[in-house]
Scaffold this motif. Structure first.
Motif, PDB file in Angstrom:
ATOM      1  N   SER A  66      57.190  31.094  30.828  1.00 48.87           N
ATOM      2  CA  SER A  66      58.554  30.902  31.339  1.00 48.87           C
ATOM      3  C   SER A  66      59.383  32.160  31.114  1.00 48.87           C
ATOM      4  O   SER A  66      59.281  32.817  30.069  1.00 48.87           O
ATOM      5  N   GLY A 322      57.024  33.809  34.696  1.00 44.30           N
ATOM      6  CA  GLY A 322      57.122  32.459  35.242  1.00 44.30           C
ATOM      7  C   GLY A 322      56.076  32.179  36.295  1.00 44.30           C
ATOM      8  O   GLY A 322      55.096  32.925  36.465  1.00 44.30           O
ATOM      9  N   GLU A 326      58.515  28.474  41.012  1.00 44.94           N
ATOM     10  CA  GLU A 326      59.872  28.405  40.477  1.00 44.94           C
ATOM     11  C   GLU A 326      60.833  29.363  41.176  1.00 44.94           C
ATOM     12  O   GLU A 326      62.042  29.300  40.956  1.00 44.94           O
TER      13      GLU A 326
END
Length: 523
Positions: A66, A322, A326
Motif C-alpha cells: 500500500s 500499491g 487502486e
C-alpha cells in the motif's frame, strides 16, 4: 350558494382548500419521473500487475505494498517533511482551490433551492386620487360622493356609479403572503442538482490535484536545491585543486621545469572553474525563493534554514506503489474526469425535461382595506391559488439544439475520461522506466567517477615527477569535474523519478485534504 357567501363558511373552507393543494403537490412530487440517462460509473480495465522494468543491479525497487500516504517521509529527511507540512498548511494555491470548492458548494445550494417552494411577504400603503377626465370618465363618473362614501355604498346615484368624485384622494392599505412552487414532474430540477453535485465533486478533485502538485513540487525543489548545493561543493573543491595546480606550476616555472604556457593553461583552468560558481549560486537562491513561495512567505525567508548544505535525500530500498486496481480511485484527475462525465450525463436530463410541460403552483393570501382600522378584519381578506401550465410549442429548434449539444458534451467527457485513464497508465510506465534507468545511470557514473579520480591522481603524480605535461593534468581534471557534476545530477534524478512516480500514482493528497487547516476553508 348562500353558504359560500357566509364568512364563517368561507373561514372553515380555507384550511380544506389548503390541505387539498398540499396533497396535490405531494402527489405530484411522488408521481414525478426523471427523464434522461442515469449515470453509470465507467469501468477501468486495470492490469493485474505493474510493468516495473527493473533490472537486478538496481538498489531500489518498487513493491506492490500500500502506498504510504505521506510518501515524502520515505526519504528520511526531517527538513523535507517539515517543508511539506508548512506548504500544505500555508500554500496559496491550495487555499484558492479550497475557496473555489466553497464557491461550487454555494452554487449547488442555489440550484437546489428550486426543489422547495418560494414564499414571500409584502406590505404597502398608498394614497391615490384618480382624474375626473381620465379613465373613470368613460364609466360616467361625475363629481359627487367621496371615495369613502363610495366604499360604504352611500355615494352611488340612480345609475349605480354616478355622483362619485373620482378626484377625491383615498388611502389603500394591504399586506399578505405569496408562494410559488414549480413542480418537478420530469426531474429537471433533480437533474440540475445532480449535475451541480457532480461539479462540486469535480471542484473537490481539482483541489486534491493542487494539493498533490504542491507536495511533489516542494519535494522536487528541495531535491534540486540539495543537488545544486552538492554541485557547488564539488566545483569549489575542484577550484581549490586547480589553484593548487596553479601554485605548483608557478613553482615549477621558477625552478625552470615548467613553461610559461603551462602557467597560462593552469590560470585559465582556475578562471574557467571559477566561472561555474555564479550560476550555481544564483540557482541556489532561486530555489530557496521557490520553496519560500510554496510556503507563502517572502523571498529569502528560508535562506537561514536551507543555505546549510545537506545531502540529496536518498530513495528507500523499497518503494511501495500499491495495486493497479487502486489507481482510478486515487488519482485526482481521473476522479475529476469521472465527475465531469457525471455532470454531462445529468445535463442531458435537464435538456430533455425542457420538452415537457412546466407546471407551477402559485398562491397568495392577504388583507386589503381603504381604512387602517378595518385592515385586520376577516372581511378585508383576499386570496388566489391555482396552477400555471406552460408547454413549448415552437422554439425554432432551440430545444433540440440544446439536447444535441448536451449529448455531444457527454461524448466528449467520456472520451476525456478514457484519455485521462490512458495518460495515467503512460505516466506511471514512463516513471517506472526512468526510475530504473536513472539508477543504472548513477551506477555507471559512479564507476566512471572512480576511474576519473584515479586518472587524475596518476596524472598529478606523473606531472610532479616530470613524466608528463600539464596539459594531461588539465584534460583529466576537466573530465573529473564533469563526471562529478554528472554523478550529482544523476543521483538527484533518481530521487526525482521517485517523486514523479508517486505523483503519477496519485498518492499523498487524501490525508492532507482531511487536515483541519483545509477543511476550514473548504467545508
Amino acid at each position: 350558494m348562500n353558504d359560500l357567501l357566509n364568512p364563517r363558511s368561507v373561514r372553515s373552507g380555507m384550511p380544506r382548500r389548503l390541505k387539498l393543494a398540499a396533497a396535490s403537490l405531494l402527489l405530484g412530487s411522488l408521481g414525478a419521473c426523471v427523464v434522461g440517462p442515469d449515470f453509470v460509473r465507467p469501468e477501468v480495465k486495470a492490469p493485474d500487475s505493474w510493468a516495473t522494468h527493473q533490472h537486478a543491479e538496481t538498489a531500489s525497487h518498487p513493491v506492490d505494498h500500500s502506498i504510504e500516504p505521506q510518501w515524502w517521509t520515505l526519504f528520511g529527511d526531517s527538513q523535507l517533511t517539515e517543508l511539506e507540512q508548512r506548504a500544505v498548511a500555508s500554500n496559496l494555491d491550495i487555499r484558492i482551490a479550497a475557496t473555489r470548492l466553497q464557491e461550487s458548494r454555494w452554487q449547488r445550494r442555489i440550484i437546489g433551492s428550486a426543489e422547495l417552494p418560494s414564499i414571500g411577504a409584502n406590505a404597502n400603503y398608498q394614497r391615490s386620487g384618480a382624474s375626473n377626465n381620465g379613465l373613470m370618465s368613460l364609466l360616467g363618473v361625475t363629481p359627487g360622493a367621496s371615495a369613502s362614501e363610495m366604499a360604504n355604498g352611500t355615494g352611488y346615484g340612480n345609475n349605480g356609479i354616478q355622483g362619485a368624485d373620482a378626484s377625491a384622494p383615498f388611502n389603500l392599505y394591504q399586506y399578505g403572503f405569496d408562494a410559488s412552487w414549480e413542480l418537478d414532474l420530469w426531474g429537471r430540477t433533480r437533474r440540475s442538482v445532480e449535475a451541480a453535485n457532480a461539479l462540486t465533486e469535480s471542484a473537490a478533485e481539482i483541489r486534491h490535484g493542487v494539493i498533490l502538485a504542491v507536495l511533489t513540487e516542494t519535494a522536487a525543489d528541495y531535491v534540486q536545491l540539495r543537488a545544486t548545493q552538492a554541485t557547488l561543493a564539488t566545483v569549489k573543491e575542484t577550484l581549490e585543486l586547480a589553484r593548487h595546480s596553479l601554485d605548483l606550476t608557478h613553482k615549477r616555472q621558477a625552478e625552470g621545469v615548467a613553461t610559461r604556457l603551462e602557467v597560462s593553461e593552469a590560470a585559465a583552468q582556475v578562471d574557467a572553474i571559477d566561472a561555474r560558481l555564479p550560476p550555481l549560486e544564483a540557482q541556489e537562491s532561486q530555489l530557496i525563493n521557490a520553496l519560500s513561495l510554496l510556503v507563502a512567505t517572502q523571498p529569502g525567508t528560508l535562506a537561514s534554514e536551507l543555505q546549510t548544505a545537506k545531502p540529496v535525500p536518498p530513495v528507500p530500498a523499497e518503494v511501495p506503489i500499491g495495486l493497479p486496481s487502486e489507481l482510478a480511485r486515487r488519482r485526482p484527475d481521473i476522479r475529476q474526469a469521472e465527475a465531469q462525465l457525471h455532470a454531462a450525463t445529468a445535463n442531458i436530463g435537464v435538456a430533455k425535461a425542457d420538452f415537457y410541460p412546466n407546471v407551477t403552483l402559485s398562491g397568495s393570501f392577504g388583507m386589503q382595506s381603504l381604512s387602517f382600522a378595518t385592515l385586520g378584519t376577516w372581511a378585508s381578506r383576499q386570496f388566489a391559488i391555482g396552477p400555471t401550465l406552460s408547454l413549448p410549442m415552437f422554439e425554432g429548434g432551440r430545444l433540440t439544439g440544446v439536447l444535441r449539444l448536451r449529448e455531444t458534451r457527454q461524448q466528449e467527457a467520456a472520451l476525456q475520461y478514457q484519455k485521462t485513464v490512458l495518460n495515467a497508465w503512460h505516466e506511471i510506465d514512463d516513471a517506472m522506466i526512468a526510475y530504473d534507468a536513472q539508477q543504472r545511470r548513477r551506477t555507471s557514473m559512479g564507476r566512471a567517477l572512480a576511474h576519473n579520480q584515479a586518472a587524475y591522481d596518476a596524472a598529478v603524480s606523473r606531472y610532479k615527477a616530470g613524466a608528463t605535461t600539464f596539459l594531461d593534468v588539465l584534460v583529466v581534471q576537466q573530465a573529473l569535474l564533469d563526471t562529478q557534476t554528472e554523478w550529482v545530477r544523476s543521483n538527484a534524478e533518481v530521487s526525482f523519478t521517485v517523486i514523479r512516480l508517486f505523483k503519477a500514482l496519485g498518492g499523498g493528497w487524501d490525508q492532507v485534504a482531511a487536515l483541519p487547516s483545509h477543511t476550514t476553508a473548504g467545508s
